[in-house]
Design a protein around this motif. Structure first.
Motif, PDB file in Angstrom:
ATOM      1  N   LEU A 150       0.749  -1.009   0.029  1.00 51.96           N
ATOM      2  CA  LEU A 150      -0.102  -0.056   0.008  1.00 51.96           C
ATOM      3  C   LEU A 150       0.652   1.217   0.084  1.00 51.96           C
ATOM      4  O   LEU A 150       0.631   2.392  -0.623  1.00 51.96           O
ATOM      5  CB  LEU A 150      -0.908   0.181   1.048  1.00 51.96           C
ATOM      6  N   LEU A 156       3.359   5.485  -6.041  1.00 47.45           N
ATOM      7  CA  LEU A 156       3.083   5.271  -7.385  1.00 47.45           C
ATOM      8  C   LEU A 156       2.123   6.794  -7.696  1.00 47.45           C
ATOM      9  O   LEU A 156       2.192   7.195  -8.752  1.00 47.45           O
ATOM     10  CB  LEU A 156       2.219   4.070  -7.788  1.00 47.45           C
ATOM     11  N   TYR A 157       1.249   6.711  -6.864  1.00 41.73           N
ATOM     12  CA  TYR A 157       0.123   7.695  -7.124  1.00 41.73           C
ATOM     13  C   TYR A 157       0.398   9.044  -6.674  1.00 41.73           C
ATOM     14  O   TYR A 157      -0.334  10.029  -6.382  1.00 41.73           O
ATOM     15  CB  TYR A 157      -1.312   7.498  -6.805  1.00 41.73           C
ATOM     16  N   GLN A 163      -1.313  13.085   3.038  1.00 45.08           N
ATOM     17  CA  GLN A 163      -2.003  12.097   2.587  1.00 45.08           C
ATOM     18  C   GLN A 163      -1.561  10.609   2.943  1.00 45.08           C
ATOM     19  O   GLN A 163      -2.387  10.009   3.463  1.00 45.08           O
ATOM     20  CB  GLN A 163      -1.992  12.098   0.866  1.00 45.08           C
ATOM     21  N   TRP A 252     -13.434  -0.903  11.985  1.00 45.79           N
ATOM     22  CA  TRP A 252     -12.291  -0.735  11.234  1.00 45.79           C
ATOM     23  C   TRP A 252     -12.171  -1.694  10.191  1.00 45.79           C
ATOM     24  O   TRP A 252     -11.921  -1.434   9.005  1.00 45.79           O
ATOM     25  CB  TRP A 252     -10.962  -0.828  12.076  1.00 45.79           C
TER      26      TRP A 252
ATOM     27  N   THR B  69       0.708   4.971 -14.770  1.00 45.73           N
ATOM     28  CA  THR B  69       1.152   3.613 -14.357  1.00 45.73           C
ATOM     29  C   THR B  69       0.078   2.897 -13.162  1.00 45.73           C
ATOM     30  O   THR B  69      -0.056   3.734 -12.302  1.00 45.73           O
ATOM     31  CB  THR B  69       2.639   3.501 -13.892  1.00 45.73           C
ATOM     32  N   ALA B  70      -0.136   1.882 -13.500  1.00 42.18           N
ATOM     33  CA  ALA B  70      -0.737   1.034 -12.457  1.00 42.18           C
ATOM     34  C   ALA B  70      -0.346  -0.351 -12.003  1.00 42.18           C
ATOM     35  O   ALA B  70       0.326  -1.038 -12.950  1.00 42.18           O
ATOM     36  CB  ALA B  70      -2.216   0.921 -12.685  1.00 42.18           C
ATOM     37  N   LEU B  78      -5.871  -4.203  -0.474  1.00 44.66           N
ATOM     38  CA  LEU B  78      -6.781  -3.256  -0.158  1.00 44.66           C
ATOM     39  C   LEU B  78      -6.643  -2.638   1.194  1.00 44.66           C
ATOM     40  O   LEU B  78      -6.066  -3.363   2.100  1.00 44.66           O
ATOM     41  CB  LEU B  78      -8.021  -3.714  -0.477  1.00 44.66           C
ATOM     42  N   ALA B  79      -6.872  -1.601   1.318  1.00 47.72           N
ATOM     43  CA  ALA B  79      -7.025  -0.872   2.687  1.00 47.72           C
ATOM     44  C   ALA B  79      -8.268  -1.435   3.420  1.00 47.72           C
ATOM     45  O   ALA B  79      -9.467  -1.278   3.071  1.00 47.72           O
ATOM     46  CB  ALA B  79      -7.234   0.555   2.806  1.00 47.72           C
ATOM     47  N   TRP B  81      -9.916  -0.674   6.268  1.00 47.10           N
ATOM     48  CA  TRP B  81     -10.870   0.283   6.840  1.00 47.10           C
ATOM     49  C   TRP B  81     -11.726   0.876   5.690  1.00 47.10           C
ATOM     50  O   TRP B  81     -12.581   1.823   5.998  1.00 47.10           O
ATOM     51  CB  TRP B  81     -10.404   1.276   7.495  1.00 47.10           C
ATOM     52  N   LEU B  90      -9.328   5.578  -4.326  1.00 46.72           N
ATOM     53  CA  LEU B  90      -8.200   6.234  -3.686  1.00 46.72           C
ATOM     54  C   LEU B  90      -7.066   6.875  -4.705  1.00 46.72           C
ATOM     55  O   LEU B  90      -6.894   7.936  -4.572  1.00 46.72           O
ATOM     56  CB  LEU B  90      -7.630   5.245  -2.903  1.00 46.72           C
ATOM     57  N   PRO B  91      -6.819   5.998  -5.714  1.00 40.99           N
ATOM     58  CA  PRO B  91      -5.666   6.859  -6.592  1.00 40.99           C
ATOM     59  C   PRO B  91      -6.071   7.983  -7.333  1.00 40.99           C
ATOM     60  O   PRO B  91      -5.274   8.979  -7.393  1.00 40.99           O
ATOM     61  CB  PRO B  91      -5.497   5.645  -7.679  1.00 40.99           C
ATOM     62  N   GLU B  93      -8.340  10.091  -5.785  1.00 42.27           N
ATOM     63  CA  GLU B  93      -8.456  11.151  -4.838  1.00 42.27           C
ATOM     64  C   GLU B  93      -7.221  11.740  -4.370  1.00 42.27           C
ATOM     65  O   GLU B  93      -6.802  12.928  -4.389  1.00 42.27           O
ATOM     66  CB  GLU B  93      -9.178  10.698  -3.556  1.00 42.27           C
ATOM     67  N   LEU B  94      -6.131  10.525  -4.541  1.00 41.45           N
ATOM     68  CA  LEU B  94      -4.744  11.080  -4.202  1.00 41.45           C
ATOM     69  C   LEU B  94      -4.228  11.999  -5.485  1.00 41.45           C
ATOM     70  O   LEU B  94      -3.232  12.938  -5.111  1.00 41.45           O
ATOM     71  CB  LEU B  94      -3.798   9.939  -4.091  1.00 41.45           C
ATOM     72  N   LYS B  99     -13.948  14.168  -4.981  1.00 43.84           N
ATOM     73  CA  LYS B  99     -14.667  13.342  -3.995  1.00 43.84           C
ATOM     74  C   LYS B  99     -15.779  12.691  -5.241  1.00 43.84           C
ATOM     75  O   LYS B  99     -15.976  11.483  -5.004  1.00 43.84           O
ATOM     76  CB  LYS B  99     -15.089  13.543  -2.900  1.00 43.84           C
ATOM     77  N   ARG B 138      -9.194  -0.802  -8.995  1.00 42.43           N
ATOM     78  CA  ARG B 138      -8.302   0.389  -8.604  1.00 42.43           C
ATOM     79  C   ARG B 138      -7.260   0.423  -9.655  1.00 42.43           C
ATOM     80  O   ARG B 138      -6.798   1.788  -9.819  1.00 42.43           O
ATOM     81  CB  ARG B 138      -7.896  -0.152  -7.301  1.00 42.43           C
ATOM     82  N   ALA B 139      -6.762  -0.479 -10.351  1.00 41.90           N
ATOM     83  CA  ALA B 139      -5.497  -0.307 -11.286  1.00 41.90           C
ATOM     84  C   ALA B 139      -6.227   0.272 -12.622  1.00 41.90           C
ATOM     85  O   ALA B 139      -5.212   1.270 -13.139  1.00 41.90           O
ATOM     86  CB  ALA B 139      -4.895  -1.545 -11.692  1.00 41.90           C
ATOM     87  N   THR B 142      -7.835   4.639 -13.177  1.00 45.75           N
ATOM     88  CA  THR B 142      -6.988   5.840 -13.657  1.00 45.75           C
ATOM     89  C   THR B 142      -6.892   5.611 -15.194  1.00 45.75           C
ATOM     90  O   THR B 142      -5.892   6.591 -15.756  1.00 45.75           O
ATOM     91  CB  THR B 142      -5.720   5.829 -13.003  1.00 45.75           C
TER      92      THR B 142
END
Lengths: 255, 246
Positions: A150, A156-157, A163, A252, B69-70, B78-79, B81, B90-91, B93-94, B99, B138-139, B142
């Motif tokens: 992660l 990567l991003y 963040q 969580w 690139t992914a 995966l997160a 939470w 996520l990618p 938003e980063l 949103k 997720r990959a 983008t």
């Protein structure tokens, strides 16, 4: 049926042990200042329950205040350590020294700093010292526990430091933070009791004072009653934080 | 014009060579499979292409910008939470997408991998195969020009692996990113890739390069054709030779 048996078995064992204790003490005519029979402890509990609850509340209040102080300081320190490796290297030995020094040994010093008239401040400070390390250590570990893949994704991003902290490291640390609070909660009670033994009680007398007072008067049954109250208090607090931890983890993880 | 290129790169960890000298040029829209024994530097080559690591020698040329690139890892990564939707968003938003837009594109990406209706699920509530699909979404969210897959199906059962392989090919056809696919499985490599690169035991070098028959995505029953079997045999033979030489 099985659940009833699960509850009945330990209760039956405890009752049996109490009965043996009662009979043995009476049959051997053991002096009650050495070992009173359980019936005398029950009597002491019945007679003292109001002052015991008041004292348990005082001890709990001290422990909780200490826990809040320790929690804030330890997690702030851990956050600082996570953001700055230099700060981490600087803090680590201090935290370890703080942890390995017996709280009883620093109590007289803290007592002087808090002021002889404010033993309750000394108690909170000492209990906070005891509770600090598990929270700090858990938070430091937690803030480094993010999945390395992660972390790579965040690289990567092109994630920035903010963040990465807010969206990866802090959420990853949550299970460790909860665990730290739980361990520290039990230790805060221990710290509060030990500190009260050394620092004295001031106007709010805790369970340590009840134990000392009974011991000075050789009222062993009252001592055991206060010890029982202390054990129950510790167990209740631990159970509460364990439930909080479970609820937190469920939230969580989503299940 | 290549999307990414490794030129005579060499990587060593703690003095021990892990990769190279190794060269690989990726053309737009091709799928290259890297096969080789454990420790041959396949994943290292992937990290070089992603720009997550720098080689000690040689050169990395990247046509794709960082956001293009992914990477899909061996585990879904995966997160826990976050919901499936938030993981996929996520990618975006980063990299500063709002949103609302990120959420919409995430839902669309989840729909493309067949996970409509599971947007609000947490990773712990998904099966291994579904979690991998979220990772794929997720990959792809983008719209990368370069897609890097690091043994993405290694932890899954054979049926799920095959289903996901077809899904990846179908998704690949939509936008055609240049794709590098690392795998232990020769059959998977031949099935998935237009070109198979066989690597030697570490430090990994190229032993052989084979073009696979038929165009991508594969026609039904491709695994049973003689051409498929023949290519699998050729790749296996090259691998075995490399192992014997080491």
């Amino acid at each position: 049926m099985k659940r009833i048996a699960d509850i009945l078995a330990p209760v039956a064992l405890i009752l049996a042990l109490l009965a043996i204790w009662e009979i043995a003490v009476r049959a051997l005519a053991v002096p009650s200042y050495v070992l009173p029979p359980p019936s005398a402890v029950a009597e002491a509990l019945a007679g003292d329950w109001k002052s015991l609850i008041a004292s348990a509340w005082n001890t709990l209040a001290m422990a909780l205040q200490a826990l809040i102080v320790a929690s804030l300081l330890a997690q702030l320190a851990a956050l600082g350590a996570a953001l700055s490796p230099a700060l981490h290297r600087a803090l680590r030995p201090l935290a370890v020294v703080l942890q390995v020094t017996p709280v009883i040994a620093i109590a007289p010093l803290v007592n002087i700093w808090a002021g002889i008239d404010h033993p309750e401040r000394a108690i909170v400070a000492l209990a906070a010292v005891v509770a600090f390390f598990p929270i700090f250590s858990g938070a430091v570990t937690g803030l480094r526990s993010a999945d390395p893949d992660l972390e790579r994704l965040f690289d990567l991003y092109g994630a920035n430091r903010r963040q990465r902290l807010l969206r990866l490291r802090l959420p990853s640390a949550l299970p460790f933070l909860l665990e730290g609070q739980k361990v520290a909660a039990g230790l805060a009670i221990v710290g509060a009791v030990v500190a009260e033994f050394v620092a004295g009680s001031g106007s709010a007398q805790g369970l340590a004072w009840r134990i000392l007072d009974a011991s000075h008067r050789l009222q062993t049954a009252r001592m055991l009653a206060a010890l029982l109250a202390l054990g129950l208090l510790g167990a209740a607090l631990y159970a509460l934080f364990e439930a909080l931890e479970r609820a937190g983890l469920k939230w969580w993880r989503g299940r | 014009m290549s999307v990414a290129e490794l030129i005579d790169v060499e990587v060593a960890y703690g003095g021990r060579g892990a990769l190279g000298p190794f060269s690989l040029a990726l053309a737009a829209g091709e799928i290259v499979a890297l096969v080789g024994p454990s420790g041959c530097g396949k994943s290292t080559a992937l990290r070089l292409l992603a720009g997550l690591e720098a080689p000690q020698k040689g050169q990395v040329r990247r046509g794709a910008r960082p956001g293009e690139t992914a990477v899909v890892f061996q585990s879904p990564t995966l997160a826990p939470w976050l919901t499936a939707r938030s993981n996929v968003a996520l990618p975006l938003e980063l990299s500063g997408v709002s949103k609302r837009d990120a959420r919409e594109r995430a839902d669309a990406a989840l729909a493309r991998v067949g996970l409509s209706g599971r947007e609000a699920a947490r990773p712990a509530q998904l099966s291994g195969g579904m979690a991998m699909r979220v990772s794929l979404a997720r990959a792809l969210v983008t719209s990368p020009r370069l897609l890097l897959l690091d043994e993405p199906f290694a932890a899954l059962d054979e049926i799920t692996r095959r289903a996901l392989a077809d899904d990846v090919l179908a998704l690949w056809r939509e936008t055609g990113p240049a794709t590098v696919f690392v795998t232990h499985s020769v059959e998977e490599a031949v099935y998935m890739a237009s070109r198979v690169v066989v690597m030697s035991p570490g430090p990994g070098r190229i032993l052989a390069e084979l073009a696979t028959p038929q165009s991508l995505p594969r026609p039904p029953g491709f695994r049973t054709t003689p051409q498929f079997r023949e290519t699998v045999e050729q790749v296996s033979a090259a691998l075995a030779q490399g192992m014997a030489a080491a």
